[in-house]
Design a protein around this motif. Sequence first.
Motif, short mmCIF file in Angstrom:
data_model
loop_
_atom_site.label_atom_id
_atom_site.label_comp_id
_atom_site.label_asym_id
_atom_site.label_seq_id
_atom_site.Cartn_x
_atom_site.Cartn_y
_atom_site.Cartn_z
N LYS A 43 77.97 19.61 78.90
CA LYS A 43 78.36 19.87 78.01
C LYS A 43 78.51 20.83 77.21
N GLU A 44 79.01 20.82 75.83
CA GLU A 44 79.44 21.96 74.98
C GLU A 44 78.26 21.57 73.62
N ARG A 45 78.35 23.15 73.66
CA ARG A 45 77.08 23.96 72.44
C ARG A 45 76.94 22.80 71.46
N GLU A 46 75.89 22.98 71.07
CA GLU A 46 75.27 22.06 69.93
C GLU A 46 74.26 22.68 68.75
N PHE A 47 74.28 22.23 67.95
CA PHE A 47 73.18 22.83 66.90
C PHE A 47 72.12 22.18 66.64
N VAL A 48 71.51 22.62 67.08
CA VAL A 48 69.74 22.05 66.87
C VAL A 48 68.76 22.29 65.75
N ALA A 49 68.80 23.57 65.22
CA ALA A 49 68.03 23.77 64.20
C ALA A 49 69.17 25.55 63.08
N GLY A 50 68.77 25.19 61.81
CA GLY A 50 68.98 26.54 61.21
C GLY A 50 68.36 26.47 60.42
N TYR A 94 68.61 26.72 76.01
CA TYR A 94 68.54 26.91 74.51
C TYR A 94 68.26 28.63 73.76
N TYR A 95 70.28 28.70 73.13
CA TYR A 95 70.26 29.89 72.69
C TYR A 95 70.05 29.59 70.99
N CYS A 96 69.58 31.51 70.53
CA CYS A 96 68.96 31.63 68.96
C CYS A 96 69.87 32.88 68.68
N ALA A 97 70.92 32.32 67.53
CA ALA A 97 71.91 32.89 67.43
C ALA A 97 71.60 33.35 65.67
N ALA A 98 72.40 34.39 65.19
CA ALA A 98 72.13 35.12 63.86
C ALA A 98 73.63 34.81 62.72
N VAL A 99 73.20 35.02 61.97
CA VAL A 99 74.55 35.15 61.14
C VAL A 99 75.17 35.21 59.81
N ASN A 100 75.42 35.85 59.06
CA ASN A 100 75.26 36.87 58.12
C ASN A 100 74.82 35.73 56.59
N TYR A 101 75.99 34.86 55.99
CA TYR A 101 75.67 33.35 55.38
C TYR A 101 76.14 32.45 56.34
N CYS A 102 75.44 31.67 55.66
CA CYS A 102 76.50 30.15 56.02
C CYS A 102 75.03 28.76 54.97
N SER A 103 75.45 27.62 54.54
CA SER A 103 74.69 26.99 53.94
C SER A 103 75.63 25.89 54.31
N GLY A 104 74.67 24.54 54.20
CA GLY A 104 74.82 22.86 55.09
C GLY A 104 75.75 22.88 55.59
N TYR A 105 76.42 22.18 56.22
CA TYR A 105 76.56 21.52 57.76
C TYR A 105 77.70 23.09 57.88
N GLY A 106 78.03 23.99 57.33
CA GLY A 106 78.71 25.32 57.98
C GLY A 106 78.03 26.10 58.73
N CYS A 107 76.16 26.21 58.13
CA CYS A 107 75.30 26.38 59.52
C CYS A 107 75.07 25.80 60.89
N TYR A 108 76.04 24.60 60.63
CA TYR A 108 75.81 23.99 62.09
C TYR A 108 77.19 24.32 62.71
#
Length: 126
Positions: A43-50, A94-108
């Motif tokens: 399956k595709e990678r899916e968002f779990v939590a941020g 399960y993968y951990c990931a980092a982003v400079n900035y996101c908010s709301g659904y952008g983080c998904y």
Amino acid sequence: QVQLVESGGGLVQAGGSLRLSCAASGRTFSGYTMGWFRQPPGKEREFVAGISWTGGNTYYGDSVKGRFTISRDNAKNTVYLQMNNLKPEDTAVYYCAAVNYCSGYGCYDPSRYGYWGQGTQVTVSS
């Protein structure tokens, strides 16, 4: 560069709990929003939590709300995922990931994240 290393995966029975950890090194950890994603077999990678860099904002995928909790300790450069009441459908890498900035659904959106760990396997038996 930010290097991420996940740990804490394993085999657990349905209804059990696991806590994943993601240790970060490299650039300042506290400036990044951190996310957990998962990829079940085939399956595709899916968002779990941020979680925002202050910890003040958290986000969860619908399938894990009320069961999983994300947290971070910026002093230890570590983000955690507490997983309770695990189900067989939670089985994934399960993968951990980092982003400079996101908010709301952008983080998904996984494409927003520039840094990824190697993943840790979580298997939930029925």
